[in-house]
Design an enzyme around this catalytic site. Structure first.
Site, PDB file in Angstrom:
ATOM      1  N   SER A   1       0.798  -1.220   0.000  1.00  0.00           N
ATOM      2  CA  SER A   1       0.000   0.000   0.000  1.00  0.00           C
ATOM      3  C   SER A   1       0.831   1.271   0.000  1.00  0.00           C
ATOM      4  O   SER A   1       0.397   2.288  -0.526  1.00  0.00           O
ATOM      5  CB  SER A   1      -0.940   0.005   1.204  1.00  0.00           C
ATOM      6  OG  SER A   1      -0.208  -0.123   2.408  1.00  0.00           O
TER       7      SER A   1
ATOM      8  N   HIS B   1      -5.114  -3.239  -2.842  1.00  0.00           N
ATOM      9  CA  HIS B   1      -4.755  -2.262  -3.876  1.00  0.00           C
ATOM     10  C   HIS B   1      -4.601  -2.884  -5.269  1.00  0.00           C
ATOM     11  O   HIS B   1      -4.176  -2.197  -6.204  1.00  0.00           O
ATOM     12  CB  HIS B   1      -3.479  -1.521  -3.468  1.00  0.00           C
ATOM     13  CG  HIS B   1      -3.671  -0.774  -2.182  1.00  0.00           C
ATOM     14  ND1 HIS B   1      -4.162   0.509  -2.145  1.00  0.00           N
ATOM     15  CD2 HIS B   1      -3.502  -1.162  -0.888  1.00  0.00           C
ATOM     16  CE1 HIS B   1      -4.261   0.891  -0.879  1.00  0.00           C
ATOM     17  NE2 HIS B   1      -3.869  -0.107  -0.101  1.00  0.00           N
TER      18      HIS B   1
ATOM     19  N   LYS C   1     -11.215   0.628  -1.906  1.00  0.00           N
ATOM     20  CA  LYS C   1     -10.251   1.289  -2.785  1.00  0.00           C
ATOM     21  C   LYS C   1     -10.887   1.400  -4.177  1.00  0.00           C
ATOM     22  O   LYS C   1     -11.779   2.208  -4.359  1.00  0.00           O
ATOM     23  CB  LYS C   1      -8.926   0.523  -2.790  1.00  0.00           C
ATOM     24  CG  LYS C   1      -8.022   0.856  -1.611  1.00  0.00           C
ATOM     25  CD  LYS C   1      -8.450   0.332  -0.317  1.00  0.00           C
ATOM     26  CE  LYS C   1      -7.500   0.651   0.804  1.00  0.00           C
ATOM     27  NZ  LYS C   1      -8.021   0.261   2.109  1.00  0.00           N
TER      28      LYS C   1
HETATM   29  C1  PLP Z   1      -3.239  -3.506   2.177  1.00  0.00           C
HETATM   30  C2  PLP Z   1      -4.369  -3.023   3.017  1.00  0.00           C
HETATM   31  N1  PLP Z   1      -5.079  -3.916   3.720  1.00  0.00           N
HETATM   32  C3  PLP Z   1      -6.097  -3.541   4.505  1.00  0.00           C
HETATM   33  C4  PLP Z   1      -6.462  -2.225   4.605  1.00  0.00           C
HETATM   34  C5  PLP Z   1      -7.581  -1.853   5.516  1.00  0.00           C
HETATM   35  O1  PLP Z   1      -8.745  -1.743   4.784  1.00  0.00           O
HETATM   36  P1  PLP Z   1      -9.967  -0.875   5.311  1.00  0.00           P
HETATM   37  O2  PLP Z   1      -9.643   0.536   5.026  1.00  0.00           O
HETATM   38  O3  PLP Z   1     -11.141  -1.382   4.549  1.00  0.00           O
HETATM   39  O4  PLP Z   1     -10.076  -1.159   6.776  1.00  0.00           O
HETATM   40  C6  PLP Z   1      -5.762  -1.263   3.868  1.00  0.00           C
HETATM   41  C7  PLP Z   1      -6.068   0.178   3.880  1.00  0.00           C
HETATM   42  O5  PLP Z   1      -6.885   0.766   4.352  1.00  0.00           O
HETATM   43  C8  PLP Z   1      -4.684  -1.673   3.068  1.00  0.00           C
HETATM   44  O6  PLP Z   1      -3.959  -0.775   2.387  1.00  0.00           O
END
Ligand code: PLP
Length: 404
Positions: A204, A232, A261
């Site tokens: 990310s 992502h 996303k």
């Molecule tokens: C790789 C990754 N996994 C999980 C999440 C968490 O997802 P959420 O925002 O839906 O809690 C994110 C970013 O927010 C992320 O970049």
């Protein structure tokens, strides 16, 4: 600390004295922590931001073009996605009303889970409230005390949180370093212990892609399960199906991703075999003990998947824009919609972001602990709706910071 405080046998409120002392102590503790963060340029504040569409925002009375949103396809503002969300509220109401296992499992979940499983070529899927909830629920469902969880050192914070919650032994392997993973798996000799390997598909904060074919081979050789967080990658790579599509030979046991996303809304999912998903629905605490996603989120996600399936040009666009940017700056070719400009010190990232904002660009500075110490950066995120001309102007504006 007095016995009364230690035992918790005290009253809050006026006249209690003790309660007031506790409140003062907590406030002082918070202030000291804030002062420490400010001294290191690591304090953060929420800034009200009105997202006008997929790329333009209004902040502090100014209109800025955002290169900070993960709304890679601009679907948060797509008319079909918004209309589906509004229609779902009309039919099913504004909220799920309870945990999915009680009365919160409105019919839209079934449709979305079917769509996600088909997209991932999996038998079944389970939708969660968010990516954070998904990872902190899935990992403890399959790993516990005595088991092993191997995590890429740059994997998302909620993978680490899930692993810690599981009570398993947690080991980091060097970023995208399959030899290090192999050595650590061999040294730990899972034997009878279960071993889970977890990685982001697209990282990310770095935008690079995990070598899922090699990781999967090593995981299989050591009888370890593989979980990939493709928050992502979905909607951006592999024709929209996600990072795993780039590695057709990889065997991935748990395909996790988010709906927040490229899908433009909120929520998350995991795809796997039917028994794996059934167990998750029975045992993942962040599914069992939390309210189901509102119908609008689920309906919006279904509509967004329709757009992803119908518009390959839109899907291809964020990566193309990212590559236009990396080519303009002679950076290594972008592998995803995310391009980091690593500046080192937190102060440098703050100064660069402020300078860009003065020129009309919103590019959030990313500082520790989100990224490792000494690697504060600008994280530039490209979306389908960014005009090429704006990408070129941003490259021009960023160039002086690279030179430093
Ligand atoms: C790789 C990754 N996994 C999980 C999440 C968490 O997802 P959420 O925002 O839906 O809690 C994110 C970013 O927010 C992320 O970049």
């Amino acid at each position: 600390m007095s016995g009364a405080l230690r035992s918790g046998a005290f009253r809050f409120g006026p006249g209690s004295g003790i309660g007031l002392a506790v409140i003062d102590s907590l406030t002082a503790h918070a202030q000291a922590k804030i002062d420490g963060l400010q001294a290191k340029s690591l304090a953060r504040t929420l800034k009200p931001t009105h997202r006008l569409d997929g790329v333009w925002v209004e902040r502090g009375g100014r209109r800025l073009i955002s290169f900070s949103c993960n709304d890679y396809l601009g679907l948060s503002h797509h008319p079909a996605v918004k209309a589906a969300a509004v229609a779902a509220i009309g039919i099913y109401g504004a909220g799920a009303g309870a945990s999915r296992l009680v009365t919160g499992d409105h019919p839209l979940f079934r449709e979305l889970e079917g769509r996600l499983a088909a997209l991932k070529g999996a038998e079944a899927a389970c939708v969660f409230g968010s990516g954070y909830l998904a990872n902190t629920g899935i990992i403890p469902t399959f790993a516990g005390p005595g088991d092993l969880v191997f995590i890429d050192e740059l994997a998302h914070s909620c993978i680490w949180a899930g692993a810690k919650l599981s009570g398993a032994e947690v080991l980091a392997f060097r970023h995208n370093d399959v030899e290090d993973l192999a050595a650590k798996l061999a040294a730990a000799r899972p034997g009878a212990r279960h071993a889970l390997v977890a990685t982001d598909g697209v990282f990310s904060m770095d935008g690079d892609v995990a070598p899922l074919d090699a990781i999967s081979r090593i995981a299989m050789a050591h009888d370890a399960w593989l979980m990939v967080d493709d928050a992502h990658g979905l909607g951006v790579l592999g024709g929209g199906a996600g990072t795993a599509r780039l590695f057709p030979d990889a065997r991935i046991d748990l395909h996790m991703g988010t709906l927040s996303k490229a899908v433009g809304g909120y929520g998350a999912y995991v795809c796997a075999t039917r028994p794996v998903i059934e167990l998750i629905k029975m045992r993942a605490r962040t599914l069992v003990y939390t309210t189901g996603l509102p119908p609008a989120c689920v309906a919006g996600a279904i509509a967004a998947l329709d757009v992803i399936a119908a518009e390959p040009q839109r899907v291809a666009s964020p990566l193309a824009k990212a590559r236009r940017f990396t080519a303009a700056l002679d950076l290594p070719e972008a592998q995803s919609a995310v391009v980091p400009i690593i500046l080192g010190a937190a102060e440098a990232a703050l100064a660069a972001a402020a300078a860009l904002e003065a020129q009309g660009f919103l590019v959030a500075p990313i500082r520790p602990p989100t990224v490792p110490e000494g690697t504060a950066r600008l994280r530039v995120a490209f979306t389908a709706d960014h005009p090429d001309e704006a990408v070129d102007r941003l490259a021009w504006a960023v160039r002086p910071w690279l030179a430093r």
